[in-house]
Design an enzyme around this catalytic site. Structure first.
Site, PDB file in Angstrom:
ATOM      1  CE  LYS A   1      -4.321   1.052   2.383  1.00 47.72           C
ATOM      2  NZ  LYS A   1      -4.994   0.916   3.681  1.00 47.72           N
TER       3      LYS A   1
HETATM    4  C1  E4P Z   1      -8.247   2.078   3.470  1.00 48.77           C
HETATM    5  O1  E4P Z   1      -7.537   1.187   3.084  1.00 48.77           O
HETATM    6  C2  E4P Z   1      -8.173   2.687   4.814  1.00 48.77           C
HETATM    7  O2  E4P Z   1      -7.556   1.775   5.691  1.00 48.77           O
HETATM    8  C3  E4P Z   1      -9.511   2.973   5.422  1.00 48.77           C
HETATM    9  O3  E4P Z   1     -10.565   2.526   4.627  1.00 48.77           O
HETATM   10  C4  E4P Z   1      -9.659   4.305   6.032  1.00 48.77           C
HETATM   11  O4  E4P Z   1     -10.930   4.384   6.599  1.00 48.77           O
HETATM   12  P1  E4P Z   1     -11.337   5.460   7.693  1.00 48.77           P
HETATM   13  O5  E4P Z   1     -11.601   6.742   7.006  1.00 48.77           O
HETATM   14  O6  E4P Z   1     -12.591   4.880   8.308  1.00 48.77           O
HETATM   15  O7  E4P Z   1     -10.197   5.563   8.669  1.00 48.77           O
END
Ligand code: E4P
Length: 217
Positions: free
Chosen positions: A87
């Site tokens: 990522k």
């Molecule tokens: C995506 O990969 C992120 O980990 C995640 O969806 C972020 O979500 P949030 O806005 O609920 O922290």
């Protein structure tokens, strides 16, 4: 549509896996910290533990923000397990790193995407997944779902193979709306998946069927 769960909590991941509809897991440094997983070695071990529970892709985020650092860290993460997807944040060095990984056969998830332009760039660099954060856009009075629709349109216009991973999904209606638009994947809490189950007429209907069965047996 693939269902990913957005957590580093092993119990939640097991529960989602046992439901039989889980296709993968996304994590991020905040989710790791929430579970008290700190220190490089513990974090790497935790990724492997997650991979042992699920069958599908597991996103593991780099911490470095420079090209060389991201490449070094990403290669180390990809070596951990074949299910790992690296990522990478949507920054200039990140785009270069995604292109590097694309050229070297390492799968990537381009994260922290908040505009269609960023998603176009991620696809040009060959990202496996692009993660537009719809919940965080909704939080600031901007329609996260229209971003998913815009990216779908752009990717379909040119046949980009990058999969749209609707991230920061907060609830079941996000899941449904993303499905209508044609997001390839959604990632959210277990509750957003379990919410799909619920209908009062199902509960009433089942109670009646069971009661009627008991009358005759
Ligand atoms: C995506 O990969 C992120 O980990 C995640 O969806 C972020 O979500 P949030 O806005 O609920 O922290």
């Amino acid at each position: 549509m693939k269902f990913f769960i957005d957590t580093a909590n092993l119990d939640q991941i097991r529960e989602a896996q046992n439901l039989g509809v889980l296709d993968g897991v996304t994590t991020n440094p905040s989710l790791m910290a929430k579970e008290g997983i700190t220190g490089r070695n513990n974090i790497l071990k935790h990724y492997v533990d997650i991979c042992k529970i699920v069958d599908g892709d597991v996103s593991a985020e780099v911490i470095a923000t420079d090209f060389e650092g991201m490449v070094k860290e990403g290669e180390e993460l990809a070596e951990l397990h074949e299910q790992i997807v690296v990522k990478i944040p949507m920054i200039k060095e990140g785009v270069k790193a995604i292109k590097y990984f694309t050229d070297h056969g390492i799968r990537t998830n381009c994260t922290l995407v908040f505009s269609a332009g960023q998603a176009l760039l991620a696809a040009k660099a060959g990202a496996t997944y692009v993660s537009p954060f719809i919940g965080r856009l909704d939080d600031i009075s901007t329609d996260g779902l229209s971003l998913i629709a815009d990216i779908r349109l752009i990717y379909d216009n040119y046949g980009f193979e990058t999969q749209i991973l609707a991230a920061s999904v907060r609830h079941t209606m996000h899941v449904l709306e993303c499905a209508k638009i044609g997001a390839d994947v959604m990632t959210g809490p277990l509750s957003s998946i379990e919410g799909l189950l619920k209908h009062p007429l199902t509960d009433i209907g089942l109670a009646t069927f069971l009661a009627d069965y008991k009358k005759g047996n």
